[in-house]
Write a protein that holds these residues in place. Sequence first.
Motif, PDB file in Angstrom:
ATOM      1  N   ALA A  23       0.842  -1.190   0.000  1.00 52.27           N
ATOM      2  CA  ALA A  23       0.000   0.000   0.000  1.00 52.27           C
ATOM      3  C   ALA A  23       0.879   1.243   0.000  1.00 52.27           C
ATOM      4  CB  ALA A  23      -0.911   0.020   1.211  1.00 52.27           C
ATOM      5  N   LEU A  24       0.465   2.221  -0.789  1.00 52.07           N
ATOM      6  CA  LEU A  24       1.065   3.549  -0.690  1.00 52.07           C
ATOM      7  C   LEU A  24       0.391   4.225   0.485  1.00 52.07           C
ATOM      8  CD1 LEU A  24       1.303   4.780  -4.351  1.00 52.07           C
ATOM      9  CD2 LEU A  24       3.180   4.514  -2.745  1.00 52.07           C
ATOM     10  N   ALA A  25       1.188   4.717   1.420  1.00 53.80           N
ATOM     11  CA  ALA A  25       0.618   5.232   2.659  1.00 53.80           C
ATOM     12  C   ALA A  25       1.266   6.547   3.055  1.00 53.80           C
ATOM     13  CB  ALA A  25       0.810   4.207   3.769  1.00 53.80           C
ATOM     14  N   ARG A  26       0.510   7.298   3.821  1.00 50.84           N
ATOM     15  CA  ARG A  26       1.005   8.550   4.385  1.00 50.84           C
ATOM     16  C   ARG A  26       0.958   8.379   5.909  1.00 50.84           C
ATOM     17  NH1 ARG A  26       1.300  12.938   1.594  1.00 50.84           N
ATOM     18  NH2 ARG A  26      -0.250  12.271   0.079  1.00 50.84           N
ATOM     19  N   GLY A  27       2.035   8.726   6.579  1.00 47.47           N
ATOM     20  CA  GLY A  27       2.117   8.556   8.028  1.00 47.47           C
ATOM     21  C   GLY A  27       1.093   9.408   8.761  1.00 47.47           C
ATOM     22  N   LYS A  28       0.477   8.847   9.788  1.00 48.80           N
ATOM     23  CA  LYS A  28      -0.485   9.586  10.597  1.00 48.80           C
ATOM     24  C   LYS A  28       0.234  10.283  11.741  1.00 48.80           C
ATOM     25  CE  LYS A  28      -4.593   6.660  10.162  1.00 48.80           C
ATOM     26  NZ  LYS A  28      -5.506   5.810  10.945  1.00 48.80           N
ATOM     27  N   LYS A  29      -0.259  11.439  12.085  1.00 51.20           N
ATOM     28  CA  LYS A  29       0.208  12.140  13.282  1.00 51.20           C
ATOM     29  C   LYS A  29      -0.563  11.588  14.483  1.00 51.20           C
ATOM     30  CE  LYS A  29       2.547  15.483  11.093  1.00 51.20           C
ATOM     31  NZ  LYS A  29       3.505  14.834  10.244  1.00 51.20           N
ATOM     32  N   GLN A  30      -0.124  11.960  15.678  1.00 48.88           N
ATOM     33  CA  GLN A  30      -0.749  11.433  16.890  1.00 48.88           C
ATOM     34  C   GLN A  30      -2.228  11.826  16.978  1.00 48.88           C
ATOM     35  OE1 GLN A  30       0.838   9.359  18.956  1.00 48.88           O
ATOM     36  NE2 GLN A  30      -1.068   9.059  20.053  1.00 48.88           N
ATOM     37  N   HIS A  31      -2.568  13.056  16.586  1.00 49.80           N
ATOM     38  CA  HIS A  31      -3.973  13.478  16.672  1.00 49.80           C
ATOM     39  C   HIS A  31      -4.832  12.730  15.653  1.00 49.80           C
ATOM     40  CE1 HIS A  31      -3.606  16.077  13.073  1.00 49.80           C
ATOM     41  NE2 HIS A  31      -2.410  16.358  13.545  1.00 49.80           N
ATOM     42  N   ASP A  32      -4.254  12.343  14.501  1.00 52.63           N
ATOM     43  CA  ASP A  32      -4.999  11.546  13.526  1.00 52.63           C
ATOM     44  C   ASP A  32      -5.311  10.165  14.081  1.00 52.63           C
ATOM     45  OD1 ASP A  32      -4.915  13.594  11.661  1.00 52.63           O
ATOM     46  OD2 ASP A  32      -3.053  12.860  10.754  1.00 52.63           O
TER      47      ASP A  32
END
Length: 160
Positions: free
Chosen positions: A129-138
């Motif tokens: 999967a192409l993914a974008r890292g989540k931040k803590q609030h996400d």
Amino acid sequence: MARPQPATFDKVKTVAENRRARYDYALEDKFEAGVALTGTEVKSLRFGEGAIAESYADIEDGEVWLINSNIPEFSHGNRFNHEAKRPRKLLLNAHEINKIRGAVERKGMTLVPLSIYFNSKGKAKVELALARGKKQHDKRATEKARDWKREQGRLLRERG
């Protein structure tokens, strides 16, 4: 006109799954890739051994490689047994590799393996999967939405 459903991969036997990826990343495009394996690696996978929890995929010289995946040595293997954590080549079309390379270089996305499985033809495949890292609030927002859905189902069952 109805929107066509996305193609699902034909997973017959899932060997290893990266459950943490769905929590840490916002997944966008998914790809199915073959894996170049040796004989003892295939036998280890057929016995259900293998882990991709800390692995990732990388593009080098126009080829995609699965790095840091662990397929333990086959118990009945002889001196021709494989190395457990060697980089493994992933088999993708040139069009898919170019699409992935563009997303990784321009958009700053990550290529994450989600699972290793055998398809109906008995071939070992990797779901990427192409993914974008989540931040803590996400991550907190995702968890809150999941808990609300669970609570909503409970409430509907009680009243229904």
